[in-house]
Design a protein around this motif. Structure first.
Motif, PDB file in Angstrom:
ATOM      1  N   MET A   1      41.660  -2.611  13.120  1.00 42.98           N
ATOM      2  CA  MET A   1      40.629  -1.649  13.454  1.00 42.98           C
ATOM      3  C   MET A   1      39.643  -2.282  14.437  1.00 42.98           C
ATOM      4  O   MET A   1      39.295  -3.453  14.296  1.00 42.98           O
ATOM      5  CB  MET A   1      39.876  -1.235  12.191  1.00 42.98           C
ATOM      6  N   PRO A   2      39.165  -1.525  15.387  1.00 42.48           N
ATOM      7  CA  PRO A   2      38.237  -2.083  16.364  1.00 42.48           C
ATOM      8  C   PRO A   2      36.801  -2.234  15.833  1.00 42.48           C
ATOM      9  O   PRO A   2      35.997  -2.910  16.440  1.00 42.48           O
ATOM     10  CB  PRO A   2      38.294  -1.065  17.505  1.00 42.48           C
ATOM     11  N   GLU A  22      42.815  -9.476  -4.527  1.00 41.86           N
ATOM     12  CA  GLU A  22      43.414  -8.800  -3.385  1.00 41.86           C
ATOM     13  C   GLU A  22      42.366  -8.482  -2.317  1.00 41.86           C
ATOM     14  O   GLU A  22      42.609  -8.644  -1.115  1.00 41.86           O
ATOM     15  CB  GLU A  22      44.125  -7.513  -3.828  1.00 41.86           C
ATOM     16  N   LEU A  23      41.189  -8.025  -2.749  1.00 39.71           N
ATOM     17  CA  LEU A  23      40.121  -7.701  -1.807  1.00 39.71           C
ATOM     18  C   LEU A  23      39.599  -8.957  -1.119  1.00 39.71           C
ATOM     19  O   LEU A  23      39.256  -8.924   0.065  1.00 39.71           O
ATOM     20  CB  LEU A  23      39.000  -6.959  -2.526  1.00 39.71           C
ATOM     21  N   GLN A  29      42.557 -12.342   5.913  1.00 44.52           N
ATOM     22  CA  GLN A  29      43.559 -11.829   6.847  1.00 44.52           C
ATOM     23  C   GLN A  29      42.964 -11.042   8.007  1.00 44.52           C
ATOM     24  O   GLN A  29      43.619 -10.867   9.032  1.00 44.52           O
ATOM     25  CB  GLN A  29      44.540 -10.917   6.100  1.00 44.52           C
ATOM     26  N   ASN A  30      41.739 -10.525   7.853  1.00 47.90           N
ATOM     27  CA  ASN A  30      41.167  -9.629   8.854  1.00 47.90           C
ATOM     28  C   ASN A  30      39.749 -10.065   9.214  1.00 47.90           C
ATOM     29  O   ASN A  30      38.832  -9.881   8.419  1.00 47.90           O
ATOM     30  CB  ASN A  30      41.163  -8.197   8.318  1.00 47.90           C
ATOM     31  N   PHE A  35      33.923  -8.938   2.870  1.00 46.81           N
ATOM     32  CA  PHE A  35      33.929  -8.556   1.456  1.00 46.81           C
ATOM     33  C   PHE A  35      32.703  -9.182   0.792  1.00 46.81           C
ATOM     34  O   PHE A  35      32.498 -10.388   0.871  1.00 46.81           O
ATOM     35  CB  PHE A  35      35.215  -9.042   0.793  1.00 46.81           C
ATOM     36  N   VAL A  36      31.883  -8.340   0.161  1.00 49.60           N
ATOM     37  CA  VAL A  36      30.668  -8.797  -0.511  1.00 49.60           C
ATOM     38  C   VAL A  36      30.730  -8.369  -1.976  1.00 49.60           C
ATOM     39  O   VAL A  36      30.236  -7.311  -2.346  1.00 49.60           O
ATOM     40  CB  VAL A  36      29.397  -8.239   0.166  1.00 49.60           C
ATOM     41  N   PRO A  37      31.361  -9.185  -2.830  1.00 53.81           N
ATOM     42  CA  PRO A  37      31.389  -8.857  -4.250  1.00 53.81           C
ATOM     43  C   PRO A  37      30.087  -9.288  -4.915  1.00 53.81           C
ATOM     44  O   PRO A  37      29.472 -10.286  -4.529  1.00 53.81           O
ATOM     45  CB  PRO A  37      32.571  -9.667  -4.774  1.00 53.81           C
ATOM     46  N   THR A  38      29.658  -8.534  -5.902  1.00 54.15           N
ATOM     47  CA  THR A  38      28.474  -8.892  -6.670  1.00 54.15           C
ATOM     48  C   THR A  38      28.710  -8.577  -8.138  1.00 54.15           C
ATOM     49  O   THR A  38      29.454  -7.650  -8.471  1.00 54.15           O
ATOM     50  CB  THR A  38      27.206  -8.187  -6.152  1.00 54.15           C
TER      51      THR A  38
END
Length: 107
Positions: A1-2, A22-23, A29-30, A35-38
């Motif tokens: 995605m751009p 997975e997230l 990979q991208n 990714f911001v887990p809390t």
């Protein structure tokens, strides 16, 4: 995605977070995906945690979204959380035209 994609992912504890590994792997990979887990209740967890803690709030969004230009916000989750996030974004001056929601009730 751009375009850039930021995923803020809140759970009580790491063991309550479906697809956490997975997230996290997707971020490796991208380069356009952050990714911001809390977690909000680490006092009840036996696992270690290196990510954010606490609810998603204005400070957390500002910390991670410095490079986001004209973002569109997508929220999905329990109705109370979705409503609270919409209220937060509106209080930050965001227009409802830039907010998309989906509520998951009953779980």
């Amino acid at each position: 995605m751009p375009h850039r994609l930021f995923l803020f992912y809140a759970n009580r504890r790491p063991e309550d977070a479906p697809f956490l590994q997975e997230l996290e792997a997707l971020q490796r990979q991208n380069p356009s995906y952050t990714f911001v887990p809390t977690t909000t209740d680490m006092s009840r967890s036996d696992r270690s945690w290196q990510g954010e803690t606490g609810v998603i709030n204005q400070e957390m969004l500002a910390k991670h979204l410095k490079s986001a230009a004209s973002p569109i916000y997508y929220m999905a989750g329990p109705p109370g959380m979705v409503g609270a996030m919409r209220t937060l974004l509106n209080s930050m001056g965001l227009n409802d035209d830039d907010i998309r929601t989906e509520e998951f009730a009953g779980y």
